[in-house]
Write a protein that holds these residues in place. Sequence first.
Motif, PDB file in Angstrom:
ATOM      1  N   ALA A 265       0.817  -1.220   0.000  1.00 12.96           N
ATOM      2  CA  ALA A 265       0.000   0.000   0.000  1.00 12.96           C
ATOM      3  C   ALA A 265       0.845   1.260   0.000  1.00 12.96           C
ATOM      4  CB  ALA A 265      -0.931  -0.005   1.209  1.00 12.96           C
ATOM      5  N   GLU A 266       2.034   1.201   0.595  1.00  8.28           N
ATOM      6  CA  GLU A 266       2.911   2.377   0.663  1.00  8.28           C
ATOM      7  C   GLU A 266       3.340   2.837  -0.727  1.00  8.28           C
ATOM      8  OE1 GLU A 266       6.165   1.333   3.131  1.00  8.28           O
ATOM      9  OE2 GLU A 266       5.029   1.505   5.017  1.00  8.28           O
ATOM     10  N   ARG A 267       3.373   1.936  -1.705  1.00  2.00           N
ATOM     11  CA  ARG A 267       3.855   2.279  -3.036  1.00  2.00           C
ATOM     12  C   ARG A 267       2.752   2.312  -4.080  1.00  2.00           C
ATOM     13  NH1 ARG A 267       9.581  -0.110  -4.619  1.00  2.00           N
ATOM     14  NH2 ARG A 267       9.330   1.746  -5.922  1.00  2.00           N
ATOM     15  N   LEU A 268       1.521   2.122  -3.630  1.00  2.00           N
ATOM     16  CA  LEU A 268       0.389   2.153  -4.553  1.00  2.00           C
ATOM     17  C   LEU A 268      -0.227   3.545  -4.599  1.00  2.00           C
ATOM     18  CD1 LEU A 268      -1.681  -1.095  -3.839  1.00  2.00           C
ATOM     19  CD2 LEU A 268      -0.517  -0.511  -5.970  1.00  2.00           C
ATOM     20  N   PRO A 269      -0.663   4.028  -5.769  1.00  2.00           N
ATOM     21  CA  PRO A 269      -1.427   5.271  -5.822  1.00  2.00           C
ATOM     22  C   PRO A 269      -2.723   5.111  -5.033  1.00  2.00           C
ATOM     23  CG  PRO A 269      -0.695   4.606  -8.025  1.00  2.00           C
ATOM     24  CD  PRO A 269      -0.426   3.454  -7.108  1.00  2.00           C
ATOM     25  N   ALA A 270      -3.103   6.142  -4.281  1.00  2.00           N
ATOM     26  CA  ALA A 270      -4.272   6.048  -3.404  1.00  2.00           C
ATOM     27  C   ALA A 270      -5.548   5.740  -4.177  1.00  2.00           C
ATOM     28  CB  ALA A 270      -4.430   7.339  -2.612  1.00  2.00           C
TER      29      ALA A 270
END
Length: 326
Positions: free
Chosen positions: A254-259
């Motif tokens: 999740a830290e590297r995924l676009p929101a």
Amino acid sequence: MTTDTPARLFQLLSLLQTPREWPGGELAERLGVSRRTVRRDVDRLRELGYPVQATKGSDGGYRLVAGKAMPPLVLDDEEAVAIAVGLRAGAGHAIEGVDEASVRALAKLEQVLPARLRHRVSTLQAATTPLTSGDGASVAPETLTVMASAIAGRERLRFAYRAGDGTATRRLTEPYRLVSTGRRWYLVAYDVDRADWRTFRVDRVNEPFATGARFDPRELPTGNAAEYLRQSMQRRQETYTFSVVFEAPAEVVAERLPAWLGAPEPLADGGCRLRATAGDTVEWLAVRLAMLGHPFTVQEPAELVECVRALGARLTRAADGDPRRA
């Protein structure tokens, strides 16, 4: 000697914001005042919320340290130009991580830049060509700053808009948020004439200007601009749903995924699954998934599975040193 107290405080603050410790004698010499005056000026800065730390010794020293709140910064001309150019370059290419907060910072900075510095920023940016750029459409930084200012000031925003089929319209909106997907900027706003919420691709916006008419913010149906954009894209026919399993914890992915893609679902084996809707090409999504840096398996759609397989084979051939086969 600097006899004007406010001017002297600004000069002292500018020196202290350089990351080093300043001996009291050197500060007194720079400012043309006594060490006692320096001590009084440091006390004034502390009263204004600047965390100035003093050290003991034969000469004593002062340095600005991190505090509980962010105090106002004092920038010289060169620093202001450098920051403005950097923010404009990032905002104009919708680089992932350069989100609405950066655009708001750019809007605040350009609002107070003297005309001579604003001209230097524009000249430098016009004369500079980046070696690399995003694969999305570029956006004029001025467009983003106008929108960000209208959002912050709760002012109605009017602009010309060109739809995907080329239809041109004029829109009067109550801007809510700017959302970056990594490739493009979108404006989430309430369309006054259509009495409904809309999303607008910022690269299709022309001549935006704040009307000066204030409005009371409405409640967004989803409560979150990124989620509203995701649902809006999902309703369009050109979107597709994909499912990917990662060999990494959900919080790490999740830290590297676009929101706007949403949150991955944790799995019992320690990995996670992402089911989301995309409006970009499967080629771009394949590259974007590979750039996350975690092993993954595409479950659907079949077009994405094949695209990832082809991309992997192409990269493998390139790594083997045969560019003709890559």
